[in-house]
Design a protein around this motif. Structure first.
Motif, PDB file in Angstrom:
ATOM      1  N   TRP A 194       0.821  -1.212   0.000  1.00 34.83           N
ATOM      2  CA  TRP A 194       0.000   0.000   0.000  1.00 34.83           C
ATOM      3  C   TRP A 194       0.855   1.262   0.000  1.00 34.83           C
ATOM      4  CZ3 TRP A 194      -4.662   1.571  -1.244  1.00 34.83           C
ATOM      5  CH2 TRP A 194      -5.692   0.620  -1.330  1.00 34.83           C
ATOM      6  N   LEU A 208       1.514   1.991  -3.449  1.00 31.22           N
ATOM      7  CA  LEU A 208       0.319   2.541  -4.099  1.00 31.22           C
ATOM      8  C   LEU A 208       0.107   4.016  -3.705  1.00 31.22           C
ATOM      9  CD1 LEU A 208      -1.768   1.571  -6.070  1.00 31.22           C
ATOM     10  CD2 LEU A 208      -3.091   0.627  -4.194  1.00 31.22           C
ATOM     11  N   MET A 221      -0.384  11.661  -8.689  1.00 32.95           N
ATOM     12  CA  MET A 221      -1.561  11.999  -9.500  1.00 32.95           C
ATOM     13  C   MET A 221      -1.977  13.459  -9.359  1.00 32.95           C
ATOM     14  SD  MET A 221      -2.291   9.138 -10.958  1.00 32.95           S
ATOM     15  CE  MET A 221      -3.901   9.462 -11.647  1.00 32.95           C
ATOM     16  N   PHE A 258      -7.353  13.976  -1.304  1.00 29.82           N
ATOM     17  CA  PHE A 258      -8.391  13.462  -0.402  1.00 29.82           C
ATOM     18  C   PHE A 258      -8.423  11.943  -0.400  1.00 29.82           C
ATOM     19  CE2 PHE A 258     -12.296  12.027  -2.767  1.00 29.82           C
ATOM     20  CZ  PHE A 258     -11.837  12.227  -4.059  1.00 29.82           C
ATOM     21  N   VAL A 259      -7.964  11.341  -1.495  1.00 33.61           N
ATOM     22  CA  VAL A 259      -7.884   9.882  -1.539  1.00 33.61           C
ATOM     23  C   VAL A 259      -6.638   9.411  -0.795  1.00 33.61           C
ATOM     24  CG1 VAL A 259      -7.841   7.833  -3.024  1.00 33.61           C
ATOM     25  CG2 VAL A 259      -9.034   9.893  -3.801  1.00 33.61           C
ATOM     26  N   ASP A 306      -6.574   9.696   3.054  1.00 33.43           N
ATOM     27  CA  ASP A 306      -7.372   8.663   3.730  1.00 33.43           C
ATOM     28  C   ASP A 306      -6.620   7.325   3.768  1.00 33.43           C
ATOM     29  OD1 ASP A 306     -10.035   7.887   4.935  1.00 33.43           O
ATOM     30  OD2 ASP A 306      -9.952   6.459   3.287  1.00 33.43           O
ATOM     31  N   VAL A 307      -5.953   7.012   2.661  1.00 34.75           N
ATOM     32  CA  VAL A 307      -5.186   5.761   2.611  1.00 34.75           C
ATOM     33  C   VAL A 307      -4.018   5.821   3.602  1.00 34.75           C
ATOM     34  CG1 VAL A 307      -3.798   4.220   1.164  1.00 34.75           C
ATOM     35  CG2 VAL A 307      -5.842   5.301   0.212  1.00 34.75           C
ATOM     36  N   ARG A 332     -11.992  -3.449  10.366  1.00 35.96           N
ATOM     37  CA  ARG A 332     -12.817  -2.534   9.574  1.00 35.96           C
ATOM     38  C   ARG A 332     -11.932  -1.646   8.694  1.00 35.96           C
ATOM     39  NH1 ARG A 332     -12.905   2.824   9.439  1.00 35.96           N
ATOM     40  NH2 ARG A 332     -15.158   3.014   9.639  1.00 35.96           N
ATOM     41  N   ARG A 376     -11.855  -1.692   4.349  1.00 35.39           N
ATOM     42  CA  ARG A 376     -11.951  -0.521   3.472  1.00 35.39           C
ATOM     43  C   ARG A 376     -10.807  -0.466   2.466  1.00 35.39           C
ATOM     44  NH1 ARG A 376     -14.990  -0.391   7.421  1.00 35.39           N
ATOM     45  NH2 ARG A 376     -16.802   0.979   7.623  1.00 35.39           N
ATOM     46  N   PHE A 392     -11.475  -2.015  -6.540  1.00 36.11           N
ATOM     47  CA  PHE A 392     -11.630  -0.905  -7.491  1.00 36.11           C
ATOM     48  C   PHE A 392     -10.431  -0.839  -8.434  1.00 36.11           C
ATOM     49  CE2 PHE A 392      -9.855   3.363  -8.150  1.00 36.11           C
ATOM     50  CZ  PHE A 392     -10.753   3.884  -9.063  1.00 36.11           C
ATOM     51  N   TYR A 418     -15.344   2.617 -10.105  1.00 35.90           N
ATOM     52  CA  TYR A 418     -15.726   3.010  -8.744  1.00 35.90           C
ATOM     53  C   TYR A 418     -17.122   2.500  -8.408  1.00 35.90           C
ATOM     54  CZ  TYR A 418     -17.179   6.006  -4.846  1.00 35.90           C
ATOM     55  OH  TYR A 418     -17.678   6.466  -3.650  1.00 35.90           O
ATOM     56  N   MET A 441     -16.756  -0.620  -2.824  1.00 35.66           N
ATOM     57  CA  MET A 441     -16.619   0.477  -1.851  1.00 35.66           C
ATOM     58  C   MET A 441     -17.632   1.600  -2.030  1.00 35.66           C
ATOM     59  SD  MET A 441     -13.137   2.552  -2.731  1.00 35.66           S
ATOM     60  CE  MET A 441     -12.668   2.891  -4.419  1.00 35.66           C
ATOM     61  N   VAL A 451     -18.833  11.985  -0.748  1.00 35.15           N
ATOM     62  CA  VAL A 451     -17.619  11.328  -1.242  1.00 35.15           C
ATOM     63  C   VAL A 451     -17.846  10.850  -2.673  1.00 35.15           C
ATOM     64  CG1 VAL A 451     -16.113   9.297  -0.955  1.00 35.15           C
ATOM     65  CG2 VAL A 451     -16.721  10.666   1.037  1.00 35.15           C
ATOM     66  N   LEU A 485      -8.139  12.634 -14.063  1.00 43.48           N
ATOM     67  CA  LEU A 485      -7.249  11.541 -14.442  1.00 43.48           C
ATOM     68  C   LEU A 485      -6.680  11.821 -15.838  1.00 43.48           C
ATOM     69  CD1 LEU A 485      -9.414   8.502 -13.231  1.00 43.48           C
ATOM     70  CD2 LEU A 485      -7.196   9.194 -12.286  1.00 43.48           C
TER      71      LEU A 485
END
Ligand code: 1PZ
Length: 189
Positions: free
Chosen positions: A39, A42, A49, A55-56, A59-60, A111, A115, A122, A147, A152, A160, A171
């Motif tokens: 991860w 990733l 990007m 915001f993505v 969170d990751v 949990r 996620r 995805f 998506y 998810m 979101v 993208l």
């Protein structure tokens, strides 16, 4: 230069890390540290990007951080593999609660991992679409459809889902996206 190439995304490395998650065929478990390292790779890609995806990635980063904290805690041995974590959290009645009574409970490992794992689905769908040039070759449409067909999206609040709907327009086009993703492979050719 050397310093930037050592921190740039490598699809080969990411792929290897995800493959290395599988412990011995006999144990058939998923190694947590390796899963989180994959991860990390990733996250490097997400960071490349641009600002629209902060915001993505944030969170990751948070979720990977939560799972790493468990690996550093006094319970660390219970978090060595995904299977051990689920067993431990089940036995201690930490999962399958109707609602989270406190902020800390929402941070339990199972949990959080669920996620992250839905997000991998995805990514898998998106890569399939890129590979087969689906959705009229439009990456924004591929992102949007991937998506909404991933597990998810239905767990995300409306706001979101709207943000994702906007972000997919940021993208790059298909060949740029693929080049960006496969940089380390194309450089060798
Ligand atoms: C580069 C292509 C990206 C296209 C857009 C993909 C968008 C994915 C959805 C992003 C949502 C990020 C905002 C945070 C949402 C969180 O509320 C949820 C639920 O967590 P909770 O609030 O319950 O703690 N977070 C997630 O579902 C994890 C999202 C991870 C997304 C990673 C995508 C990685 C894919 C890489 C693509 C190249």
């Amino acid at each position: 230069d050397c310093s930037s190439s050592s921190t740039s995304f490598s699809v080969g490395k990411m792929s290897q890390l995800f493959q290395d998650c599988a412990t011995s065929p006999k144990a058939r478990e998923v190694d947590m540290d390796r899963y989180l390292s994959a991860w990390d790779e990733l996250i490097r890609f997400l960071n490349s990007m641009g600002k629209a995806f902060t915001f993505v990635s944030s969170d990751v980063v948070e979720k990977v951080g939560i799972l790493r904290e468990f690996r550093k805690s006094s319970n660390s041995e219970h978090y060595e593999t995904v299977e051990k974590m689920i067993k431990f959290e089940k036995e201690n009645n930490l999962i399958n609660r109707q609602q989270a009574p406190s902020k800390t409970v929402t941070a339990y490992g199972s949990r959080t991992l669920l996620r992250l794992h839905r997000a991998l689905k995805f990514l898998l769908i998106l890569i399939g679409k890129l590979a087969h040039n689906e959705d009229e070759g439009k990456v924004s449409l591929m992102g949007y459809n991937a998506y909404h067909s991933s597990p998810m999206s239905k767990y995300h609040p409306w706001i979101v889902q709207k943000a994702v709907g906007l972000a997919v327009y940021m993208l790059p086009d298909r060949s740029t996206f693929i080049k960006k993703m496969c940089q380390d492979l194309t450089e060798q050719q």
